[in-house]
Design a protein around this motif. Structure first.
Motif, PDB file in Angstrom:
ATOM      1  N   TYR A  21       0.754  -1.191  -0.114  1.00 13.66           N
ATOM      2  CA  TYR A  21       0.050   0.110  -0.070  1.00 13.66           C
ATOM      3  C   TYR A  21       0.981   1.232   0.101  1.00 13.66           C
ATOM      4  CZ  TYR A  21      -3.485   3.282   1.720  1.00 13.66           C
ATOM      5  OH  TYR A  21      -4.396   4.424   2.019  1.00 13.66           O
ATOM      6  N   ASN A  23       0.777   4.814   0.494  1.00 10.13           N
ATOM      7  CA  ASN A  23       0.579   5.939   0.863  1.00 10.13           C
ATOM      8  C   ASN A  23       1.446   7.097   1.226  1.00 10.13           C
ATOM      9  OD1 ASN A  23       1.531   4.795   3.173  1.00 10.13           O
ATOM     10  ND2 ASN A  23      -0.268   4.769   4.450  1.00 10.13           N
ATOM     11  N   ILE A  25       3.196   7.567   3.915  1.00 12.06           N
ATOM     12  CA  ILE A  25       4.432   7.008   4.860  1.00 12.06           C
ATOM     13  C   ILE A  25       5.321   6.240   3.760  1.00 12.06           C
ATOM     14  CG2 ILE A  25       5.066   5.359   6.850  1.00 12.06           C
ATOM     15  CD1 ILE A  25       2.246   6.294   7.910  1.00 12.06           C
ATOM     16  N   GLU A  26       4.722   5.172   3.103  1.00 13.45           N
ATOM     17  CA  GLU A  26       5.395   4.182   2.433  1.00 13.45           C
ATOM     18  C   GLU A  26       5.949   5.113   1.213  1.00 13.45           C
ATOM     19  OE1 GLU A  26       6.069   1.170   2.760  1.00 13.45           O
ATOM     20  OE2 GLU A  26       4.981   1.225   4.708  1.00 13.45           O
ATOM     21  N   ILE A  55      -2.622   2.009  -4.379  1.00 12.26           N
ATOM     22  CA  ILE A  55      -1.718   3.331  -4.311  1.00 12.26           C
ATOM     23  C   ILE A  55      -2.744   4.633  -4.411  1.00 12.26           C
ATOM     24  CG2 ILE A  55       0.080   4.855  -5.665  1.00 12.26           C
ATOM     25  CD1 ILE A  55       0.770   2.270  -7.504  1.00 12.26           C
ATOM     26  N   ASN A  56      -2.561   5.159  -3.141  1.00  8.08           N
ATOM     27  CA  ASN A  56      -3.290   6.565  -3.036  1.00  8.08           C
ATOM     28  C   ASN A  56      -2.973   7.726  -3.653  1.00  8.08           C
ATOM     29  OD1 ASN A  56      -2.060   7.725  -1.123  1.00  8.08           O
ATOM     30  ND2 ASN A  56      -3.115   6.934   0.490  1.00  8.08           N
ATOM     31  N   ILE A  58      -1.998  10.602  -2.449  1.00  8.29           N
ATOM     32  CA  ILE A  58      -0.721  11.211  -1.691  1.00  8.29           C
ATOM     33  C   ILE A  58       0.352  10.238  -2.480  1.00  8.29           C
ATOM     34  CG2 ILE A  58       0.126  11.662   0.545  1.00  8.29           C
ATOM     35  CD1 ILE A  58      -2.765  11.424   1.482  1.00  8.29           C
TER      36      ILE A  58
END
Lengths: 120, 733
Positions: A21, A23, A25-26, A55-56, A58
């Motif tokens: 995922y 986001n 942080i990643e 994948i968002n 951000i």
């Protein structure tokens, strides 16, 4: 700091393996890794998304930032292993117009011409 | 940094909801071409002052085309009232021109303001002060009021810049000192000319007096359940009060979502070091607050009862909900004049409403319990502790029974909402006949009979309003009854007027014979209130019906609907396409609804994604569609997190699994969600913009994306149509 197991160096290039995922942080972790390799002088980067389910937006904005940084350093970046939904997302955003996308990391690495058409 | 405070407002972390009202006022203020007159009507302490002051602040700092002037009526009369208004008006006019908040906060005498007007080249306006001084010397109150309230339109005419007045507690302007002209008449005379304004009031008297032409009334209710609970949770966190959401939900309802009462309760719990994790603690804190604490103090500030007989009358209205004038005169042996005086006082305080000879309690539950306390101690001579103890006892019993049936208020609201959506549609009759439906409802689907005829349908009325039957049934127990009034056949005449008497069983058990008998008896009595009108009777039970109840209701010609029928009915009323499909479909599957609440915290959106994966798989979506729904849902959740005003707020998700689509509602705790910004076309050779892709992704991945306005904010609605394996590939090909 470069984390173990999230990348593989092959000659003068590196393959990065983000998590499932992406986001904020990643995405930031990925950005740190790219910056570290660029500082080391590595200019050819493959990001392999085969373990990435989501994948968002951000995460997308951080990826665009990474591409910009690679571009500033006259480097090249390729994507591989995209799931269909992530390919759709990159299409909507318009990233597929700028970044070559390969089915597998092997294809990306073995494409002898990748440096020519992947230079962004 | 410049101090931007104008009038006192509560800290940002303690203000919740009300954004739509504030934004609406700001929009109205900015439309000087069309003078607007708005009345913000709400009970005491529901946040009217806060709304006006916040709207004023936005107008003061956020634009330059309209002069915003906030004025709070303080109960002054005569010349003092005129002078107070005039001083405040001039002060704020000058402060706005200089964008200087300091001037607003200072107390300045009229002489000083006159000099400031001259210093700021506003010579033409100093005549307002001269006229005032002249009227004051001659003791001419009417001239002074006319001059003061006419000042905004004079300034508009001289400067060409419109003025927008925010008049707080305008109801205080309608109470005149003996012999003095009522301020409200002078105000109405001046403002009806051209000035735009919004005024707040706790009583309907201003609206009903018809003094202002084209007056638009906005009724301010409580905060709504979701926002109230989120607010309480946030305040509990802030003030270190341990809490439990179910208890907070009950407390929010009990306090009728009144923001000031909610804050007072949490502050009291914090002061006492008591948790709000169980009913007993909650009721204990509430009882102390009501009798000896801040809530009691707030209520005492506006409920003034001067005589014991007045107290008796008020207590009677509060307890019974409504009464007629004749009834009160007879019961309390008071003269017509005496009663009128009492009712005028109660009405001015916003605790009773009068109309057509009937007097209705309008003060809310806390005020009713406070009056009862005063009555029991002063008139009946009971000790405060005894009254407090009986309040705690009754409240605990009520709270306990509510906790046992969590779905209660929602189900009744759902039925009420469904009735309001009746708009002359034709629906399958089987949706209103439970015995027939239940006999053919197997394995989660209704199997239709092969041949359907026109008479298998029911023509619903166009419902124009719904209300509960409490006014007529004070002491009744049993299922709640909703009265829906409307017309049918698109004809608005007496012959086509229709009333639906609807019984709703909210408890978690089926409607039994006793419930059915009770409803039939009560509906026959209620029918008497609607003589000559067509009556339809309908019973709705979330948990269905027992066989005896079905039989009894069917024999009486009472429609009957359970929750599965209700979901199908709701779908066919909301969606014309679905209604047509249902009429010919051999198999009808009611929508399944799932609700998930997630906190605004890192990766909480993955919980929503996991939930939708399960639901989507169960519905038969293919793997890629599920991945698309998950990605779009994650985006909508992030949007909701980002725009929630409450740090520990929650995001409420509703998944509606229909036969051909999945609909997802995403709503946060009372704040606005991002509107789709739209991505301008970037040049082909340049990289895409970094930010603002959320809505574009949702739209690209889902079949429909809507942003819907709801109470206190907005919600995102995502829709994905179900294409079974292969369908979507064919479509894409």
């Amino acid at each position: 700091m470069i984390r173990k197991h999230n990348f593989k160096e092959i000659g003068g290039s590196v393959i990065l393996y983000p998590n499932n995922y992406i986001n904020d942080i990643e995405g930031e972790k990925l950005e740190e890794m790219c910056e570290a390799f660029l500082k080391k002088g590595v200019k050819k980067i493959v990001i392999d998304f085969s373990s990435t389910d989501l994948i968002n937006s951000i995460g997308i904005s951080i990826l665009i930032g990474i591409i910009e940084k690679v571009k500033e350093r006259k480097g090249a970046i390729l994507f591989s292993g995209l799931k269909k939904v992530n390919h759709d997302i990159f299409n909507i955003v318009g990233l597929t117009r700028h970044i070559p996308v390969y089915k597998t990391e092997e294809e990306a690495v073995s494409d002898l011409k990748w440096e020519d058409h992947a230079a962004v | 940094m410049k101090d931007r405070l104008l009038f006192n407002i509560c800290p940002e972390g303690e203000f919740f909801g009300r954004l739509s009202e504030i934004n609406y006022i700001i929009e109205r203020a900015k439309e000087p071409a069309h003078p607007s007159r708005t009345l913000l009507l709400g009970r005491r302490w529901t946040g009217k002052t806060e709304i006006l002051r916040r709207a004023h602040r936005e107008l003061f700092w956020g634009q330059g085309s309209v002069v915003p002037v906030y004025y709070q009526f303080r109960g002054y009369g005569g010349i003092s009232a005129a002078e107070d208004f005039l001083k405040e008006f001039i002060k704020q006019y000058l402060a706005f021109r200089k964008r200087d908040p300091e001037a607003i906060r200072q107390e300045l005498p009229l002489e000083r303001l006159e000099k400031l007007l001259m210093d700021s080249d506003s010579f033409g306006l100093s005549e307002i002060i001269s006229i005032h001084n002249e009227a004051k010397r001659g003791g001419d109150t009417s001239a002074a009021l006319k001059n003061a309230y006419g000042a905004p339109s004079l300034i508009e005419a001289r400067s060409g810049v419109p003025v927008y007045l925010l008049l707080d507690d305008i109801d205080k302007a309608s109470v005149a000192d003996d012999g003095a002209p009522a301020l409200i008449d002078a105000l109405a005379g001046a403002l009806n000319a051209s000035t735009s304004f919004i005024a707040s009031s706790s009583s309907k008297g201003i609206a009903e007096a018809g003094l202002f032409s084209h007056l638009e009334v906005i009724e301010l209710k409580g905060l709504g359940d979701d926002v109230s609970v989120a607010m309480m949770a946030e305040l509990c966190r802030k003030y270190g009060v341990e809490s439990e959401s179910e208890v907070l939900s009950y407390a929010a309802g009990r306090l009728e979502h009144n923001p000031m009462h909610i804050k007072s309760l949490i502050w009291a719990a914090s002061r006492a070091g008591v948790s709000l994790k169980d009913l007993k603690n909650l009721i204990g804190v509430y009882a102390n607050e009501l009798f000896d604490g801040n809530i009691g103090c707030l209520l005492r500030s506006y409920i003034k009862v001067k005589t014991l007989n007045g107290l008796r009358v008020l207590n009677y209205i509060a307890r019974s909900g409504s009464a007629s004038e004749e009834e009160l005169i007879e019961k309390f042996k008071c003269g017509k004049e005496e009663l009128k005086k009492l009712l005028d006082e109660f009405s001015a305080a916003g605790i009773v409403e009068e109309g057509l000879g009937s007097i209705r309690w309008a003060g809310g539950r806390a005020a009713r319990e406070y009056i009862s306390y005063v009555f029991e101690t002063r008139v009946k001579g009971r000790s405060p502790d005894e009254v407090k103890s009986s309040l705690v006892r009754d409240s605990l019993k009520e709270g306990f029974s509510l906790k046992g049936a969590k779905v209660q208020p929602r189900f009744k609201e759902d039925v009420s909402r469904l009735l309001r959506s009746f708009n002359g549609q034709k629906v399958l009759k089987v949706l209103l006949r439970n015995p027939v439906f239940a006999a053919r409802f197997k394995n989660g689907a209704y199997r239709a009979v092969e041949s359907r005829k026109e008479e298998d349908e029911v023509l619903l009325p166009q419902v124009i309003g719904c209300f509960d039957s409490l006014r007529w049934e004070r002491n009744e127990t049993g299922p709640a009854v909703i009265i829906a009034q409307g017309f049918q056949n698109n004809r608005y005449d007496s012959g086509n007027e229709v009333v639906w008497i609807t019984g709703v069983k909210e408890a978690l058990s089926p409607i039994n014979l006793g419930d059915a008998e009770s409803f039939i008896r009560r509906s026959l009595i209620l029918k008497e209130n609607f003589r000559g009108l067509r009556i339809a009777r309908w019973m709705v039970g979330g948990e269905g019906f027992t066989a005896e109840a079905q039989k009894r209701l069917e024999a009486e010609g009472v429609y009957s609907t359970d929750s599965a029928q209700m979901r199908i009915l709701k779908e066919s009323l909301e969606d014309k396409g679905a209604a047509e499909r249902l009429k010919s479909s051999p198999r009808i599957v009611p929508n399944k609804e799932f609700e998930v609440v997630i906190p605004s915290s890192t990766k909480a959106e993955l919980v929503a994604a996991k939930a939708v994966e399960e639901i989507g798989t169960e519905m038969g979506f293919d793997e890629n569609s599920i991945a698309q729904i998950k990605a779009a849902l994650v985006e909508s959740c992030i949007n909701a997190f980002e725009h929630s005003k409450i740090k520990s707020g929650k995001v409420f998700l509703k998944f509606i699994a229909g036969e051909d689509r999945l609909t997802i509602h995403v709503q946060n705790s009372g704040a606005e969600l991002d509107a789709p910004a739209g991505q301008g076309a970037a040049p082909l050779d340049s990289l895409p913009k970094k930010r603002g892709w959320g809505f574009e992704l949702m739209k690209g991945l889902m079949d429909e994306v809507r942003l819907e306005r709801v109470h206190n904010g907005a919600k995102i609605v995502l829709v994905k149509y179900l294409m079974r394996k292969g369908d979507r590939d064919d479509k894409e090909a």
